[in-house]
Motif scaffolding. Structure first.
Motif, short mmCIF file in Angstrom:
data_model
loop_
_atom_site.label_atom_id
_atom_site.label_comp_id
_atom_site.label_asym_id
_atom_site.label_seq_id
_atom_site.Cartn_x
_atom_site.Cartn_y
_atom_site.Cartn_z
N CYS A 391 -12.39 1.14 58.05
CA CYS A 391 -13.64 0.81 57.35
C CYS A 391 -13.82 1.70 56.13
CB CYS A 391 -14.84 1.02 58.29
SG CYS A 391 -14.88 -0.11 59.68
N ASP A 392 -14.46 1.15 55.13
CA ASP A 392 -14.82 1.92 53.94
C ASP A 392 -15.87 2.95 54.33
OD1 ASP A 392 -16.51 2.58 51.53
OD2 ASP A 392 -14.97 1.39 50.55
N THR A 394 -17.74 4.92 52.60
CA THR A 394 -18.97 4.89 51.81
C THR A 394 -19.92 3.80 52.32
OG1 THR A 394 -17.78 5.68 49.86
CG2 THR A 394 -19.92 4.63 49.49
N ILE A 395 -19.37 2.60 52.55
CA ILE A 395 -20.19 1.51 53.06
C ILE A 395 -20.71 1.84 54.45
CG2 ILE A 395 -20.19 -0.91 53.75
CD1 ILE A 395 -18.06 -1.42 51.61
N THR A 398 -23.42 4.49 54.28
CA THR A 398 -24.61 3.93 53.65
C THR A 398 -25.42 3.10 54.66
OG1 THR A 398 -23.53 3.84 51.48
CG2 THR A 398 -25.46 2.42 51.81
N CYS A 432 -19.05 -3.58 58.52
CA CYS A 432 -18.11 -3.17 57.47
C CYS A 432 -16.88 -4.07 57.40
CB CYS A 432 -17.65 -1.73 57.70
SG CYS A 432 -18.92 -0.49 57.42
#
Length: 486
Positions: A391-392, A394-395, A398, A432
């Motif tokens: 998974c990213d 940052t996303i 967030t 995500c």
């Protein structure tokens, strides 16, 4: 029934800067069927402990009768006929009272504990989330049972369940306690209208604050200009300057400085007033769910299949077609095979001892995102888990921060999180993933009612393909376009 008086209650846990209850005063009638609602971490279970005198606090709490918290470690001693009567009222087999507790299903344990609770005389029940192990039919039976009783406080995140068995609602908000003589849904509807009005008011205040800020910047330019006039007035005389010119410049500078100061003070007062009016709205941040669109319009077709677990049949003669873009709710009693089917489709058959027979079509390259009931697979720090799932970060972070996680929590080991927080981590991981098919198995367990409603909006408003199991009737009916009973 006694009246509970809570006066000037203030409480916060040692070592925490957060105060859960700040100078709260309220009166509760113990004959009410009272729903206790609020965000996770807002203090619902703590409120039970305060009523029982288990925690030190500032203020007074009087009039509380003898209480018992559900779930309990030990069953109260009661006459057999009373317990049997209560079990019959819930449609449960009375013989479960003679079976060892560890041989009972989660739903049977729930019903046995509630039966013993209400078979006791003079007890004020404090019921903390009784729906976790109940299927839809079980929830309806227990809700009808509780609706026939008087005098309890109930914590539950299932809106339909709360509405079915309570007549008053106590909500723990950001600013204190709010009591209404109505069901939770009535409170929520009125709260939504109030929040919309508050949001519009906040937006207007922010515009006004922006105007004031612009005026203050302009005022700063005036001050600078006034200072330049002042410097010119006090500058050494030049040949072209005379006494009257310098006097004029000095008077002009003095007037500009006075006007500048007055404007600055006036704008600062306005800004303080506007800021004091801004409310911290009880809103969750808007989430996004971005699925992918598989090339196959019907990615899953099952005809007359049998699913076995370690050789034992769990599902027989079952058929299901999943069309692209559909949101299907799987329903049925506990043990009918809903989770077994979800796990098989998620590719977990071999690990779970699940085998399938029949006419089975699952499209190639079908990207699946899975959320299961069990959170034990979450091991390590949140960032490590996100990396392992691809998974990213940052996303992922967030999403968690939007839902109330702090930045410090992102570095914690997952073992330090509550069950509700762990479950939302699993949902965040799924959000995500850009998947063709989302398989969610009771995703809302331990998730508070505010987040449930945000997840509901999220799924409804996005064109994703989803097959899910969820006993929260309100969520299932709002989200699904088709219901399949097993």
């Amino acid at each position: 029934m006694p009246i509970v008086n809570i006066n000037n209650l203030t409480f916060g846990y040692d070592g925490s800067e957060k105060v859960l209850f700040d100078d709260v005063s309220i009166v509760l009638d113990t004959s009410w069927k009272l729903a206790l609602a609020g965000r996770n971490g807002r203090g619902k279970t703590t409120f039970f402990k305060l009523l029982r005198g288990e925690l030190p606090y500032v203020g007074t709490i009087t009039g509380v009768p003898e209480t018992v918290i559900f779930p309990m470690d030990e069953l109260p001693e009661n006459e057999e006929w009373r317990v049997r009567k209560e079990l019959n009222l819930m449609g449960a087999d009375p013989d479960i009272m003679w079976r060892p507790m560890d041989t009972l299903s989660g739903g049977e344990r729930t019903k046995l504990m509630l039966a013993n609770l209400f078979a006791s005389d003079g007890i004020y029940p404090l019921i903390d989330e009784p729906t976790n192990h109940l299927d839809r039919q079980g929830r309806e039976a227990v809700a009808d049972y509780l609706a026939s009783k008087d005098g309890f406080i109930l914590i539950s995140h299932d809106r339909a369940f709360l509405d079915r068995c309570t007549d008053h609602t106590l909500v723990i908000t950001k600013t204190g306690l709010e009591l209404v003589g109505a069901t939770y849904s009535v409170w929520w509807e009125n709260n939504e209208k109030r929040m919309e009005s508050e949001q519009a008011r906040n937006d207007q205040l922010k515009k006004e604050m922006s105007s004031i800020d612009a005026a203050m910047k302009k005022n700063a330019q005036w001050s600078s200009k006034a200072e330049s006039y002042k410097n010119r007035a006090n500058a050494p005389s030049k040949v072209a300057q005379n006494h009257w010119a310098r006097a004029y410049e000095g008077a002009k500078a003095k007037k500009l400085m006075s006007l500048s100061k007055n404007l600055e003070q006036r704008n600062e007062r306005k800004l303080e007033e506007k800021q004091s009016l801004l409310k911290d709205l009880e809103r969750t941040e808007t989430l996004k769910l971005t699925g992918t669109e598989h090339h196959n319009k019907t990615p899953i077709i099952l005809k007359n299949i049998t699913l076995k677990r370690y050789g034992e049949p769990v599902v027989t003669d079952f058929s299901l077609t999943v069309e692209r873009g559909s949101k299907i709710s799987l329903q049925g009693k506990n043990g009918c095979g809903k989770s077994t089917l979800i796990k098989y489709l998620a590719g977990m058959g071999e690990d779970e001892g699940i085998t399938a027979e029949g006419d089975i079509y699952i499209a190639n390259d079908l990207k699946i995102s899975y959320v299961g009931q069990d959170t034990s697979s979450l091991v390590g720090s949140l960032y490590d888990i996100a990396t392992e799932r691809g998974c990213d970060k940052t996303i992922f972070s967030t999403i968690l921060i939007k839902m109330g996680f702090t930045k410090e929590m992102l570095y914690r080991d997952v073992s330090a999180l509550s069950l509700g927080q762990k479950k939302f981590v699993m949902i965040a991981l799924s959000l995500c993933e850009h998947a063709d098919l989302y398989l969610w198995d009771e995703p809302l367990n331990y998730i508070d009612v505010y987040l449930r409603q945000e997840i509901e909006r999220l799924v409804k408003c996005n064109n994703v393909t989803m097959l899910f199991v969820e006993h929260d009737r309100t969520f299932s009916e709002a989200v699904s376009d088709r219901e399949v009973n097993m």
